[in-house]
Design a protein around this motif. Structure first.
Motif, short mmCIF file in Angstrom:
data_model
loop_
_atom_site.label_atom_id
_atom_site.label_comp_id
_atom_site.label_asym_id
_atom_site.label_seq_id
_atom_site.Cartn_x
_atom_site.Cartn_y
_atom_site.Cartn_z
N GLY A 254 0.81 -1.21 0.00
CA GLY A 254 0.00 0.00 0.00
C GLY A 254 0.85 1.26 0.00
O GLY A 254 0.49 2.26 -0.63
N MET A 255 1.96 1.23 0.71
CA MET A 255 2.86 2.39 0.73
C MET A 255 3.44 2.65 -0.66
O MET A 255 3.50 3.80 -1.11
N VAL A 256 3.85 1.60 -1.35
CA VAL A 256 4.40 1.76 -2.70
C VAL A 256 3.32 2.28 -3.64
O VAL A 256 3.56 3.19 -4.44
N VAL A 257 2.13 1.70 -3.54
CA VAL A 257 1.03 2.16 -4.39
C VAL A 257 0.67 3.61 -4.07
O VAL A 257 0.35 4.39 -4.97
N ALA B 222 2.34 10.31 -7.47
CA ALA B 222 3.08 10.77 -8.65
C ALA B 222 2.19 10.85 -9.89
O ALA B 222 2.40 11.71 -10.75
N MET B 223 1.17 9.99 -9.98
CA MET B 223 0.33 9.94 -11.17
C MET B 223 -0.94 10.77 -11.04
O MET B 223 -1.75 10.79 -11.97
N PRO C 85 -3.65 13.46 -11.41
CA PRO C 85 -3.78 14.44 -12.48
C PRO C 85 -3.61 15.89 -12.04
O PRO C 85 -3.21 16.74 -12.84
N ARG C 86 -3.90 16.20 -10.78
CA ARG C 86 -3.75 17.57 -10.29
C ARG C 86 -2.34 17.84 -9.77
O ARG C 86 -2.07 18.90 -9.22
N GLY C 87 -1.47 16.88 -9.88
CA GLY C 87 -0.11 17.04 -9.38
C GLY C 87 0.01 16.51 -7.97
O GLY C 87 -0.97 16.14 -7.33
N PRO C 88 1.23 16.46 -7.46
CA PRO C 88 1.44 15.92 -6.11
C PRO C 88 0.97 16.90 -5.04
O PRO C 88 1.72 17.76 -4.60
N GLY C 89 -0.26 16.78 -4.61
CA GLY C 89 -0.79 17.68 -3.60
C GLY C 89 -0.52 17.20 -2.19
O GLY C 89 -0.64 17.96 -1.24
N LEU C 90 -0.17 15.94 -2.04
CA LEU C 90 0.12 15.37 -0.73
C LEU C 90 1.62 15.31 -0.51
O LEU C 90 2.39 15.18 -1.46
N THR C 91 2.01 15.35 0.75
CA THR C 91 3.42 15.12 1.06
C THR C 91 3.73 13.64 0.87
O THR C 91 2.83 12.80 0.82
N ALA D 163 -4.78 3.13 -3.80
CA ALA D 163 -4.81 4.14 -4.85
C ALA D 163 -6.03 5.05 -4.71
O ALA D 163 -5.93 6.27 -4.90
N LEU D 164 -7.16 4.48 -4.36
CA LEU D 164 -8.37 5.27 -4.21
C LEU D 164 -8.27 6.25 -3.05
O LEU D 164 -8.63 7.43 -3.19
N LEU D 165 -7.74 5.80 -1.93
CA LEU D 165 -7.63 6.69 -0.78
C LEU D 165 -6.65 7.83 -1.03
O LEU D 165 -6.93 8.99 -0.71
N VAL D 166 -5.52 7.53 -1.64
CA VAL D 166 -4.55 8.59 -1.95
C VAL D 166 -5.10 9.53 -3.02
O VAL D 166 -4.93 10.75 -2.93
N GLY D 167 -5.81 8.99 -4.00
CA GLY D 167 -6.40 9.83 -5.03
C GLY D 167 -7.46 10.77 -4.48
O GLY D 167 -7.50 11.96 -4.82
N LEU D 168 -8.32 10.26 -3.61
CA LEU D 168 -9.34 11.11 -3.01
C LEU D 168 -8.73 12.17 -2.10
O LEU D 168 -9.18 13.32 -2.09
#
Length: 81
Positions: free
Chosen positions: A8-11, A17-18, A20-26, A67-72
């Motif tokens: 999960g950490m790697v994902v 990185a992927m 669409p709005r850019g890396p908004g999270l640390t 991926a869903l949690l990081v994307g949201l």
């Protein structure tokens, strides 16, 4: 459990990185949310009896949950730039 968290950490990093709005999270937040998302989706799927231990669908659920949690979280993150 540790393997699921590490995947999960790697994902989470890849999802950051992927995005669409850019890396908004640390990076630390992406790692944490990815691991938590993977664990939550994996154990929720087991609790709902969608799969059992050792099935490939368990890993798929962990990857999608991370991926869903990081994307949201990236959608709702503040942009301080």
């Amino acid at each position: 459990m540790l393997g699921t968290f590490l995947v999960g950490m790697v994902v989470g990093l890849v999802a950051r990185a992927m995005h669409p709005r850019g890396p908004g999270l640390t990076v630390a937040m992406a790692l944490l949310l990815g691991g938590v998302g993977a664990l939550a989706s994996f154990y929720l799927g087991r609790a709902l009896r969608w799969f059992i231990d050792g099935q490939l669908s368990g890993w798929t659920a962990a990857i999608l949950g991370a991926a869903l949690l990081v994307g949201l979280a990236g959608l709702f993150a503040r942009r301080g730039r």
